[in-house]
Design a protein around this motif. Structure first.
Motif, PDB file in Angstrom:
ATOM      1  N   ILE A   5       0.809  -1.225   0.000  1.00  0.00           N
ATOM      2  CA  ILE A   5       0.000   0.000   0.000  1.00  0.00           C
ATOM      3  C   ILE A   5       0.846   1.280   0.000  1.00  0.00           C
ATOM      4  CG2 ILE A   5      -0.320   0.244   2.495  1.00  0.00           C
ATOM      5  CD1 ILE A   5      -3.040   0.631  -0.151  1.00  0.00           C
ATOM      6  N   SER A   6       2.021   1.229   0.591  1.00  0.00           N
ATOM      7  CA  SER A   6       2.852   2.424   0.723  1.00  0.00           C
ATOM      8  C   SER A   6       3.364   2.933  -0.629  1.00  0.00           C
ATOM      9  CB  SER A   6       4.025   2.145   1.653  1.00  0.00           C
ATOM     10  OG  SER A   6       4.849   3.276   1.748  1.00  0.00           O
ATOM     11  N   ALA A   7       3.831   2.027  -1.476  1.00  0.00           N
ATOM     12  CA  ALA A   7       4.412   2.448  -2.757  1.00  0.00           C
ATOM     13  C   ALA A   7       3.405   3.164  -3.654  1.00  0.00           C
ATOM     14  CB  ALA A   7       5.050   1.256  -3.467  1.00  0.00           C
ATOM     15  N   PRO A   8       2.199   2.616  -3.889  1.00  0.00           N
ATOM     16  CA  PRO A   8       1.272   3.361  -4.752  1.00  0.00           C
ATOM     17  C   PRO A   8       0.785   4.666  -4.136  1.00  0.00           C
ATOM     18  CG  PRO A   8       0.295   1.264  -4.076  1.00  0.00           C
ATOM     19  CD  PRO A   8       1.690   1.290  -3.572  1.00  0.00           C
ATOM     20  N   THR A   9       0.644   4.688  -2.812  1.00  0.00           N
ATOM     21  CA  THR A   9       0.235   5.926  -2.143  1.00  0.00           C
ATOM     22  C   THR A   9       1.278   7.011  -2.355  1.00  0.00           C
ATOM     23  OG1 THR A   9      -0.948   4.640  -0.477  1.00  0.00           O
ATOM     24  CG2 THR A   9      -0.429   6.936   0.064  1.00  0.00           C
ATOM     25  N   HIS A  10       2.539   6.666  -2.134  1.00  0.00           N
ATOM     26  CA  HIS A  10       3.611   7.646  -2.317  1.00  0.00           C
ATOM     27  C   HIS A  10       3.811   7.989  -3.792  1.00  0.00           C
ATOM     28  CE1 HIS A  10       4.542   6.703   1.887  1.00  0.00           C
ATOM     29  NE2 HIS A  10       5.053   7.928   1.891  1.00  0.00           N
ATOM     30  N   LEU A  11       3.534   7.041  -4.678  1.00  0.00           N
ATOM     31  CA  LEU A  11       3.618   7.330  -6.115  1.00  0.00           C
ATOM     32  C   LEU A  11       2.621   8.416  -6.501  1.00  0.00           C
ATOM     33  CD1 LEU A  11       4.612   6.769  -9.001  1.00  0.00           C
ATOM     34  CD2 LEU A  11       2.956   4.899  -9.107  1.00  0.00           C
ATOM     35  N   ILE A  12       1.413   8.323  -6.005  1.00  0.00           N
ATOM     36  CA  ILE A  12       0.392   9.333  -6.301  1.00  0.00           C
ATOM     37  C   ILE A  12       0.802  10.685  -5.719  1.00  0.00           C
ATOM     38  CG2 ILE A  12      -1.990  10.029  -5.807  1.00  0.00           C
ATOM     39  CD1 ILE A  12      -2.675   6.985  -5.953  1.00  0.00           C
ATOM     40  N   ILE A  13       1.289  10.699  -4.485  1.00  0.00           N
ATOM     41  CA  ILE A  13       1.710  11.944  -3.845  1.00  0.00           C
ATOM     42  C   ILE A  13       2.853  12.587  -4.620  1.00  0.00           C
ATOM     43  CG2 ILE A  13       2.793  12.925  -1.773  1.00  0.00           C
ATOM     44  CD1 ILE A  13       1.191  10.798  -0.168  1.00  0.00           C
ATOM     45  N   MET A  14       3.856  11.792  -5.006  1.00  0.00           N
ATOM     46  CA  MET A  14       5.003  12.334  -5.738  1.00  0.00           C
ATOM     47  C   MET A  14       4.600  12.820  -7.130  1.00  0.00           C
ATOM     48  SD  MET A  14       7.560  12.490  -3.849  1.00  0.00           S
ATOM     49  CE  MET A  14       6.753  12.506  -2.285  1.00  0.00           C
ATOM     50  N   ALA A  15       3.660  12.132  -7.764  1.00  0.00           N
ATOM     51  CA  ALA A  15       3.194  12.592  -9.082  1.00  0.00           C
ATOM     52  C   ALA A  15       2.496  13.938  -8.963  1.00  0.00           C
ATOM     53  CB  ALA A  15       2.256  11.548  -9.700  1.00  0.00           C
ATOM     54  N   ILE A  16       1.700  14.117  -7.916  1.00  0.00           N
ATOM     55  CA  ILE A  16       1.020  15.400  -7.699  1.00  0.00           C
ATOM     56  C   ILE A  16       2.043  16.504  -7.438  1.00  0.00           C
ATOM     57  CG2 ILE A  16      -0.482  16.662  -6.097  1.00  0.00           C
ATOM     58  CD1 ILE A  16      -2.079  13.993  -5.825  1.00  0.00           C
ATOM     59  N   ILE A  17       3.057  16.201  -6.617  1.00  0.00           N
ATOM     60  CA  ILE A  17       4.089  17.204  -6.323  1.00  0.00           C
ATOM     61  C   ILE A  17       4.872  17.539  -7.592  1.00  0.00           C
ATOM     62  CG2 ILE A  17       6.245  17.624  -5.069  1.00  0.00           C
ATOM     63  CD1 ILE A  17       5.008  15.978  -2.756  1.00  0.00           C
ATOM     64  N   ALA A  18       5.215  16.522  -8.392  1.00  0.00           N
ATOM     65  CA  ALA A  18       5.953  16.770  -9.637  1.00  0.00           C
ATOM     66  C   ALA A  18       5.137  17.649 -10.585  1.00  0.00           C
ATOM     67  CB  ALA A  18       6.320  15.445 -10.301  1.00  0.00           C
ATOM     68  N   LEU A  19       3.853  17.383 -10.684  1.00  0.00           N
ATOM     69  CA  LEU A  19       3.006  18.207 -11.552  1.00  0.00           C
ATOM     70  C   LEU A  19       2.846  19.626 -11.007  1.00  0.00           C
ATOM     71  CD1 LEU A  19       0.261  15.611 -12.526  1.00  0.00           C
ATOM     72  CD2 LEU A  19       2.029  16.592 -14.017  1.00  0.00           C
ATOM     73  N   ALA A  20       2.760  19.753  -9.693  1.00  0.00           N
ATOM     74  CA  ALA A  20       2.579  21.080  -9.081  1.00  0.00           C
ATOM     75  C   ALA A  20       3.840  21.935  -9.169  1.00  0.00           C
ATOM     76  CB  ALA A  20       2.157  20.925  -7.629  1.00  0.00           C
ATOM     77  N   THR A  21       4.995  21.295  -9.226  1.00  0.00           N
ATOM     78  CA  THR A  21       6.259  22.045  -9.262  1.00  0.00           C
ATOM     79  C   THR A  21       6.895  22.020 -10.652  1.00  0.00           C
ATOM     80  OG1 THR A  21       7.462  20.077  -8.485  1.00  0.00           O
ATOM     81  CG2 THR A  21       6.732  21.664  -6.818  1.00  0.00           C
ATOM     82  N   TRP A  22       6.147  21.574 -11.637  1.00  0.00           N
ATOM     83  CA  TRP A  22       6.648  21.488 -13.008  1.00  0.00           C
ATOM     84  C   TRP A  22       7.120  22.862 -13.465  1.00  0.00           C
ATOM     85  CZ3 TRP A  22       5.900  16.836 -15.915  1.00  0.00           C
ATOM     86  CH2 TRP A  22       6.339  16.906 -17.226  1.00  0.00           C
TER      87      TRP A  22
END
Length: 149
Positions: free
Chosen positions: A106-123
């Protein structure tokens, strides 16, 4: 205290908590024996079909990205989060391929979603901004106008 300060502080706290999580993950990958997450990562990586020393590469990447997430520069957050998107995509794929139980996965997909949101927000607006000095990036930005009464 200004109402604009609290969201910034909460966001900073959020990034620090994420950074601490990835630092903890990096430390457990370097740890030689069993961890509180289960068996040693050298055993886990071998069971997943990777060489046991691959844990050091993954741990190092996690550590560097955790430091980048904790830095106040938006470009550092983008580089850290986008790199972690790649690492976490590999982690999610590994858990799926190996049919790991949900409580371990559960940890890996949760953190994947969080990191994708951060990457998109700081693009960055322009990919070359990642390599320019900070002063050159800020001098190209238009001045903000205060539109409040």
């Amino acid at each position: 205290m200004s109402s604009r300060v609290w969201p910034r502080r909460l966001l900073t706290l959020f990034f620090w908590v994420l950074a601490l999580e990835f630092i903890l993950g990096a430390v457990t990958k370097y740890w030689p024996g069993p961890t509180f997450f289960g068996p040693a990562y050298s055993i886990k990586f071998a069971e997943w079909g990777y060489p046991p020393y691959a844990r050091f590469a993954v741990g190092t990447i996690e550590l560097v990205c955790a430091i980048l997430l904790a830095l106040p520069d938006k470009r550092c957050k983008f580089l850290g989060s986008s790199t972690l998107v790649l690492v976490l995509t590999g982690a999610v794929t590994t858990h799926i391929v190996n049919h790991d139980p949900i409580y371990e996965s559960i940890s890996a997909p949760t953190h994947l979603i969080i990191m994708a949101i951060i990457a998109l927000a700081t693009w960055p607006a322009d990919w070359r901004d990642l390599f320019r000095p900070r002063a050159a990036v800020t001098s190209r930005m238009p001045a903000r106008r205060n539109l409040s009464p």
